[in-house]
Write an enzyme that holds these catalytic residues in place. Sequence first.
Site, short mmCIF file in Angstrom:
data_model
loop_
_atom_site.label_atom_id
_atom_site.label_comp_id
_atom_site.label_asym_id
_atom_site.label_seq_id
_atom_site.Cartn_x
_atom_site.Cartn_y
_atom_site.Cartn_z
N LYS A 89 0.85 -1.20 0.00
CA LYS A 89 0.00 0.00 0.00
C LYS A 89 0.88 1.24 0.00
CE LYS A 89 -3.77 2.19 2.66
NZ LYS A 89 -4.59 2.12 3.89
N SER A 164 -9.60 2.15 3.15
CA SER A 164 -8.75 2.88 2.23
C SER A 164 -7.76 2.00 1.49
CB SER A 164 -7.97 3.94 3.00
OG SER A 164 -7.08 3.33 3.92
N SER A 188 -9.65 -0.10 7.39
CA SER A 188 -9.10 -0.01 6.03
C SER A 188 -8.45 -1.28 5.49
CB SER A 188 -8.08 1.11 5.97
OG SER A 188 -8.76 2.32 5.78
#
Length: 489
Positions: A89, A164, A188
């Site tokens: 990420k 997210s 997330s």
Amino acid sequence: MSSEAKATESFVEKPKSLAALRAGIQSGSTKATDLAARYFDRIAAINPRLNVYLSLTRERALEQAARVDEMAAKGDPLPPLAGIPVGIKDVLVVKGAPATAGSKILEGYRPPYDATAVARLEAAGAVLLGKLNCDEFAMGSSNENSAYGPVRNPVDTERVPGGSSGGSAAAVAANMAVATLGSDTGGSIRQPASFCGVVGVLPTYGRVSRYGLIAYASSLDRVGPFASNVRDAATLLGVIAGQDPKDATCSPAPVPDYAAESDKPVAGLRIGVPAEYFAEGLDPEVRAAIEKGIAALGAAGCSVKPVSMPNTKYAVPTYYLIATAEASANLARFDGVRYGYRSPASDTLSDMYSHSRDEGFGAEVKRRILLGTYALSAGYYDAYYLKAQQVRRLLAEEYLRAFNDVDAIVTPTAPTPAFKLGEKTGDPLAMYLADIYTVTASLAGICGVTVPCGTTAAGLPVGMQVLAAHLNESTAFRVARAVEDAGIY
Ligand code: GLN
């Protein structure tokens, strides 16, 4: 299938298991360099449709893969992730690679070091493919807050992948990586894993080092893995967990062999089901899927009993006060001086700060900085931030009490399956409310795993959240494994 369903595309493909890939690499029947090349080919073919990767680390990947092939050729014993293609990420730093955190304000920033979790993956032989799209500074539940455009859900490209860590979940669902890392502040990792039909892990606060994680809300942020099955997720957590002198909040507790723990049967475990998580607002198809999962746990020999968590109703406002307050402090460092973007036309220093922040941050990030700054300001601190900390304590105590009576708590991970792109962008409150089932564990600091637990009639994945007490990841993995083994997904 209706014509409407046909209009969307599916890019779902299940990666091979770590065990199968490793056996091939150790025996020489699979070359790590070929495997990496195949992943880069697939990324090149489908990334334009899904927008999962923001940048690739091809050179570094091929060097590492060549090292693994050399070791295998010599017959050296291979480390646990030898040759495994992984994605990161874009809130975790990788030396020399762009680190955008999904924000324009970090454009051009190339960090000079590796995050601890990234370094540990690589030391275990993993091959880093690149950096994954996410909501700006991990603020969001749909990946639509990325300055680089939304990720599309590989199951149905008209829908969001969740957020997210949308890129991290979508990459595994579409086999653009075997496993990935994400971050979870209020859901997330868990919510996008649930939306994309993959496994996601929320480690206990302090279980995994946050060194090299671009901070959102420091008392809530965690780093954790995504994988296509529970055992692989457990293996990954075993690699990245453990004390780190570079993160003082990191626990010195020994790291169990989570993969072996996940193999243990669940018969005799006590499972709690909180009525508050099956109330108004829960999609009936999600409810039906989770009830099937709970029945499967009963059939596997668990005892299932109700637990009560009456303060759950305060969790969303509590979370959004604490998270925005901490974010307003953490994001003060992005001022056009130290990192990334600087506004070109300013006469004074103070203009340069405000123009850089105004042009660099997106609307949702600005909203949160404003909310957080307000909640922390003189005269309001006691009414908002302090009060929220007190409610947080009550929520944590509710979990501690429940874990006296049960070994794990199961809930839906999210109240609905993946929603359509654009469906909630006009209504921030509706977007925040969708975090209802994930923010409580974030506030309490406990751990959990989300595991696919069925699909809706339209084929959308539903995830079950399995929560366990602090540092009891082993139990969460065991229970998630039993749900996976029941074959309801
Ligand atoms: N959706 C939540 C938020 O926007 C959680 C995000 C996260 O866990 N990073 O704050």
